[in-house]
Design a protein around this motif. Sequence first.
Motif: not given
Length: 366
Positions: A165-186
């Motif tokens: 079955v063609p199903i998957n999951a992708v995870f995003f983490s929302y990170l903060e560093d001072d005034e910067r914002r980041y998205l990390a993926r796995s």
Amino acid sequence: MPIEMGVWRLDGATPRRLPAGRLPTEAELETFLEQDSSLLGQQLLVIGRQVRTPQGKWIDLLAMDYEGNLHVLELKRDRTPREVVAQILDYGSWVSTLDRDSVLEIANTHFAATRADLEFEQAFTEIFEAPAPDELNEETTMTIVATSLDDSSERIVTYLREFGVPINAVFFSYLEDDERRYLARSWMASEASSSAPASSRRASKRAEWNGRDWFVTFGDGDHRDWEDARRYGFVSAGGGEWYSRTLRSLPVGARIFVHIPKHGYVGVGVTIGEAIAFSEAEVESDGQRVPLCKQPLAADYEHSDQKPSLDADLAEYVVPVRWETTVPKSEAYWVKGMFANQNSAGKLRQEFTLERLLSHFGIEDE
């Protein structure tokens, strides 16, 4: 075990883990993915956002890949309950039934609301730098977008993947560093870890052919000249069996639209004979049939040191044509999103291309 993602910043010799934050809203993450699908690690064209299903549900994002296959993207903020697995399977089962016309309707409705200057074919070419394929939605892939999966959901997704079955999951983490914002993926699983899904090919997912129109790719150059073809009424291809095979499949009475690579479409005509080797081809001159190879031609139509070539596979093949209209190469017509490929000839199915060619060359379809 749920997948957890961490990012550390190195301050000198001391690592400092960036604190995880909550994704602001699903709508913001949807916007990120719509603007840059490479966040998923694959270039996709978003063709629908909040797409309504017949059951009154709403698919967060519907996208398409280079091969014309559809991707259902369902976004859930924070921990994803197991119900989302059943939900995305429901969405995927409906999307997999969409025929080509339904896909185009969804896409053009989306572009009309977001980019009124684009139609589907133009948007596809803009993203992938190639025309859209004839067949759309041969396969449907489902992706859950989340910050994490609970144990039960992860187990169900893994089990389904084991059965192809063609199903998957992708995870995003929302990170903060001072005034910067980041998205990390796995990704939960690599694409290589599941069996290939069975093709859902259906005739209705391919553009219908009107039974008459063909495209011809004319490689204008040292071995072939478009002005010769205009003057003497023919199209040709050769230099190998692969190049001439599709041209030789042209039936008598086919309406052809001739395309010169990197330039555009230059003529419309009707084939009046079957393909024949260049050395044997004849054309009409002053009311008489004369050998084409004896005429004052700009190109040599040869692909071998031996002239004429003794190798039938290398020979140039000619199809006689009665032209309806032609233009010089310098006046070739091209609009982003139009169809063209490397085959010497093939069935012209794409309505976007056909409609514009008929209009541009002033041809009234019967």
